[in-house]
Design a protein around this motif. Structure first.
Motif, PDB file in Angstrom:
ATOM      1  N   GLN A   1      31.272 -26.255   7.269  1.00 30.48           N
ATOM      2  CA  GLN A   1      32.136 -25.389   8.079  1.00 30.48           C
ATOM      3  C   GLN A   1      32.957 -26.200   9.076  1.00 30.48           C
ATOM      4  O   GLN A   1      34.048 -25.785   9.465  1.00 30.48           O
ATOM      5  CB  GLN A   1      31.306 -24.333   8.808  1.00 30.48           C
ATOM      6  CG  GLN A   1      30.738 -23.293   7.873  1.00 30.48           C
ATOM      7  CD  GLN A   1      29.775 -22.335   8.566  1.00 30.48           C
ATOM      8  OE1 GLN A   1      29.270 -22.600   9.653  1.00 30.48           O
ATOM      9  NE2 GLN A   1      29.518 -21.210   7.916  1.00 30.48           N
ATOM     10  N   LYS A   2      32.452 -27.368   9.466  1.00 31.51           N
ATOM     11  CA  LYS A   2      33.173 -28.249  10.382  1.00 31.51           C
ATOM     12  C   LYS A   2      34.056 -29.236   9.627  1.00 31.51           C
ATOM     13  O   LYS A   2      34.620 -30.147  10.221  1.00 31.51           O
ATOM     14  CB  LYS A   2      32.178 -29.007  11.273  1.00 31.51           C
ATOM     15  CG  LYS A   2      31.466 -28.092  12.253  1.00 31.51           C
ATOM     16  CD  LYS A   2      30.416 -28.837  13.056  1.00 31.51           C
ATOM     17  CE  LYS A   2      29.760 -27.901  14.060  1.00 31.51           C
ATOM     18  NZ  LYS A   2      28.614 -28.559  14.731  1.00 31.51           N
ATOM     19  N   ASN A   3      34.176 -29.033   8.317  1.00 32.37           N
ATOM     20  CA  ASN A   3      35.045 -29.838   7.446  1.00 32.37           C
ATOM     21  C   ASN A   3      34.716 -31.327   7.449  1.00 32.37           C
ATOM     22  O   ASN A   3      35.616 -32.170   7.395  1.00 32.37           O
ATOM     23  CB  ASN A   3      36.516 -29.616   7.789  1.00 32.37           C
ATOM     24  CG  ASN A   3      36.936 -28.188   7.551  1.00 32.37           C
ATOM     25  OD1 ASN A   3      36.621 -27.617   6.503  1.00 32.37           O
ATOM     26  ND2 ASN A   3      37.618 -27.590   8.506  1.00 32.37           N
ATOM     27  N   ILE A   4      33.419 -31.649   7.494  1.00 32.73           N
ATOM     28  CA  ILE A   4      33.001 -33.041   7.369  1.00 32.73           C
ATOM     29  C   ILE A   4      33.398 -33.524   5.975  1.00 32.73           C
ATOM     30  O   ILE A   4      33.217 -32.821   4.987  1.00 32.73           O
ATOM     31  CB  ILE A   4      31.472 -33.174   7.571  1.00 32.73           C
ATOM     32  CG1 ILE A   4      31.119 -33.002   9.038  1.00 32.73           C
ATOM     33  CG2 ILE A   4      30.929 -34.510   7.041  1.00 32.73           C
ATOM     34  CD1 ILE A   4      31.688 -34.063   9.961  1.00 32.73           C
TER      35      ILE A   4
ATOM     36  N   GLU B   1      28.898 -32.905  19.501  1.00 33.70           N
ATOM     37  CA  GLU B   1      29.459 -31.626  19.045  1.00 33.70           C
ATOM     38  C   GLU B   1      29.255 -31.376  17.548  1.00 33.70           C
ATOM     39  O   GLU B   1      28.939 -30.260  17.152  1.00 33.70           O
ATOM     40  CB  GLU B   1      30.955 -31.568  19.383  1.00 33.70           C
ATOM     41  CG  GLU B   1      31.281 -31.772  20.846  1.00 33.70           C
ATOM     42  CD  GLU B   1      30.681 -30.731  21.766  1.00 33.70           C
ATOM     43  OE1 GLU B   1      30.566 -29.565  21.357  1.00 33.70           O
ATOM     44  OE2 GLU B   1      30.304 -31.114  22.899  1.00 33.70           O
ATOM     45  N   THR B   2      29.479 -32.385  16.728  1.00 36.35           N
ATOM     46  CA  THR B   2      29.378 -32.184  15.282  1.00 36.35           C
ATOM     47  C   THR B   2      27.921 -32.135  14.825  1.00 36.35           C
ATOM     48  O   THR B   2      27.539 -31.251  14.062  1.00 36.35           O
ATOM     49  CB  THR B   2      30.135 -33.289  14.519  1.00 36.35           C
ATOM     50  OG1 THR B   2      31.497 -33.285  14.962  1.00 36.35           O
ATOM     51  CG2 THR B   2      30.094 -33.054  13.018  1.00 36.35           C
TER      52      THR B   2
ATOM     53  N   ASP C   1      26.533 -26.060   8.139  1.00 35.74           N
ATOM     54  CA  ASP C   1      27.269 -26.251   9.384  1.00 35.74           C
ATOM     55  C   ASP C   1      28.305 -27.365   9.245  1.00 35.74           C
ATOM     56  O   ASP C   1      29.454 -27.220   9.678  1.00 35.74           O
ATOM     57  CB  ASP C   1      26.294 -26.559  10.519  1.00 35.74           C
ATOM     58  CG  ASP C   1      26.977 -26.709  11.861  1.00 35.74           C
ATOM     59  OD1 ASP C   1      27.694 -25.774  12.284  1.00 35.74           O
ATOM     60  OD2 ASP C   1      26.802 -27.767  12.491  1.00 35.74           O
ATOM     61  N   LEU C   2      27.925 -28.474   8.626  1.00 39.21           N
ATOM     62  CA  LEU C   2      28.848 -29.601   8.456  1.00 39.21           C
ATOM     63  C   LEU C   2      30.008 -29.229   7.537  1.00 39.21           C
ATOM     64  O   LEU C   2      31.148 -29.638   7.778  1.00 39.21           O
ATOM     65  CB  LEU C   2      28.114 -30.822   7.920  1.00 39.21           C
ATOM     66  CG  LEU C   2      27.090 -31.440   8.889  1.00 39.21           C
ATOM     67  CD1 LEU C   2      26.303 -32.539   8.190  1.00 39.21           C
ATOM     68  CD2 LEU C   2      27.752 -31.955  10.145  1.00 39.21           C
TER      69      LEU C   2
END
Length: 142
Positions: A95-98, A26-27, A92-93
């Motif tokens: 935005q996914k709060n990595i 998913e990530t 993208d990462l």
């Protein structure tokens, strides 16, 4: 640089197979392949990555080496992406709060080997580096 690169195979330990399965699928957007109760294959940007269930070690000490003024985790693995793909993945990462160990940036600016790079950990503490070169011919340049 040759365009015909053989895919590598890398097997890494993870202490929570399901959490890491979700992370890589998913990530990072890796397509899942074969699997069992103890391992999962992924298409890792054209390469074969296998996560294998392994109990968590008590020794969780991390080692780093300085590179371009940053502390780079050792060991680590990753992929060299195109410049455009690298920046799309970084966005993208974010935005996914990595949580990045080293935020996406350009290292060796104006020097041989100039590259975009970023580092972060998977849920089992495996360090990943993704990088890109504006000129892929600089990949092994001295």
């Amino acid at each position: 640089m040759a365009n015909n690169i053989n895919p590598f195979h890398l097997a890494i330990p993870v202490h929570n197979l399901e959490t890491c399965r979700i992370f890589y699928r998913e990530t990072l957007g890796c397509v899942e392949g074969r699997s069992s109760d103890l391992w999962v294959d992924f298409n890792f940007f054209g390469h074969q990555l296998v996560i294998h269930q392994k109990p968590k070690d008590d020794d969780s000490s991390l080692h780093t080496n300085p590179v371009d003024g940053k502390e780079v985790p050792v060991p680590h693995f990753g992929v060299v992406l195109s410049w455009k793909t690298f920046h799309a993945l970084a966005k993208d990462l974010k935005q996914k709060n990595i949580e990045f160990v080293i935020e996406p940036y350009t290292r060796f600016k104006g020097l041989v080997g100039e590259q975009a790079t970023m580092f972060f950990y998977d849920p089992s503490g495996n360090a990943l580096e993704f990088k890109a070169f504006k000129d892929i011919n600089q990949l092994f340049a001295k």
